[in-house]
Design an enzyme around this catalytic site. Structure first.
Site, short mmCIF file in Angstrom:
data_model
loop_
_atom_site.label_atom_id
_atom_site.label_comp_id
_atom_site.label_asym_id
_atom_site.label_seq_id
_atom_site.Cartn_x
_atom_site.Cartn_y
_atom_site.Cartn_z
CB ILE A 58 -1.00 0.02 1.18
CG1 ILE A 58 -0.27 -0.12 2.53
CG2 ILE A 58 -2.07 -1.05 1.00
CD1 ILE A 58 -1.19 0.03 3.74
CG LEU A 78 -9.34 -5.38 7.57
CD1 LEU A 78 -10.33 -4.76 6.60
CD2 LEU A 78 -9.75 -6.83 7.85
CE1 TYR A 146 -1.32 -1.83 15.07
CE2 TYR A 146 -1.93 -2.17 17.37
CZ TYR A 146 -2.22 -2.30 16.03
OH TYR A 146 -3.40 -2.88 15.62
#
Length: 314
Positions: A58, A78, A146
């Protein structure tokens, strides 16, 4: 509808793809296979509505542009770096994947008016402070890179909603487990515990084991994700999904092995990013999507154990 699922060869992504195909949609899957496995979607490849698997990143803007030469009604996003410890060791990679990669997809969705469903995480919260559980309005605590990357990506997603009127929904499912989840490393605690139990290996718990998790069976999670894409009622919203009950890691281990001699406590690898109590309040999803979990923890564990035994993962 024509639907793109990024990370569709991953654990939850695989179940989202299955649900979309069952509902009769045309599905494209984009995955770089850093977390996912092509084997996860092998059974779908022969179905006429499964249009294409694209192995790609991506962060590759040329590739993303080429993928979007197809016209998509919904993009379920996702794909992500999901390992907390990896984000601590190498925050740059997590940032580039989870923030820049999300931005690249938003740019293409903006051009096509493609609804954007973003998979975030319950790891953005501090802790549940009572038995009502964590609501979508609870304070944020980015205790790991994260979590920080996910919040940054959420902010970009909502900026496209407010600036460009792009239909978007942000999802923060709680700890999801079930078939097709990895059983090693920093995979799901249920899958790791079950694999060890099947092989007669002691279950290792980070820290004192009093930390709690709200464990959501993956088919319930996938139904939640898919329905959020279908519904205009949740455009511009953050939504939770969970079982609505938490269990300590100690109690989970005892539920799986019974014999306490097979349970060991070890030093925590990242105590600074541990969330002491995770308990989901999914009132909003119940109200807006009519969603609620269908599988109990015991049912989900049994289904997951059966799957692990049927694979080469043991």
């Amino acid at each position: 509808m024509n639907i793109l699922v990024t990370g569709g060869a991953g654990f939850i992504g695989r179940w989202v793809v299955a649900r979309l195909l069952e509902d009769g949609h045309q599905v494209w899957v984009l995955d770089d296979l850093s977390n996912g496995r092509e084997e996860n979607i092998k059974e779908f490849r022969k179905l006429p509505n499964f249009r294409k698997f694209i192995k790609g990143d991506i962060k590759d803007t040329t590739l993303i542009h080429d993928v979007f030469l197809e016209s998509f009604d919904i993009c379920y996003h996702l794909a992500a770096s999901i390992n907390v410890q990896d984000s601590i060791d190498d925050p740059r990679t997590t940032f580039l994947n989870d923030v820049v990669g999300t931005f690249n997809l938003l740019e293409e969705c903006k051009e096509q008016r493609t609804k954007f469903v973003f998979m975030s995480t319950c790891m953005v919260y501090d802790r549940a402070t009572n038995q009502d559980g964590i609501k979508e309005t609870a304070p944020i605590k980015t205790a790991s890179p994260y979590a920080g990357a996910k919040v940054a990506a959420e902010n970009m997603v909502f900026s496209y909603y407010h600036t460009y009127d792009l239909p978007v929904t942000v999802l923060r499912p709680f700890n999801t487990y079930g078939p097709y989840q990895k059983t090693g490393g920093e995979g799901g605690v249920v899958a790791i515990f079950l694999k060890n139990q099947i092989n007669g290996i002691p279950l290792q718990i980070y820290g004192d084991g009093t930390q709690t998790r709200d464990l959501l069976y993956v088919e319930d999670c996938a139904r939640f994700v898919v329905e959020a894409g279908y519904s205009p009622k949740v455009n511009g919203e953050v939504l939770h999904a969970g079982l609505g009950q938490d269990i300590s890691i100690n109690a989970l281990a005892k539920l799986i092995v019974q014999d306490e001699k097979l349970i060991q406590h070890i030093a925590h690898i990242h105590p600074q990013s541990e969330i002491p109590k995770l308990l989901c309040n999914f009132t909003k999803a119940r109200k807006l999507l009519k969603w609620e979990p269908q599988f109990t923890l015991e049912e989900g564990i049994e289904k997951t154990k059966k799957w692990i035994k049927s694979t080469d993962l043991i």
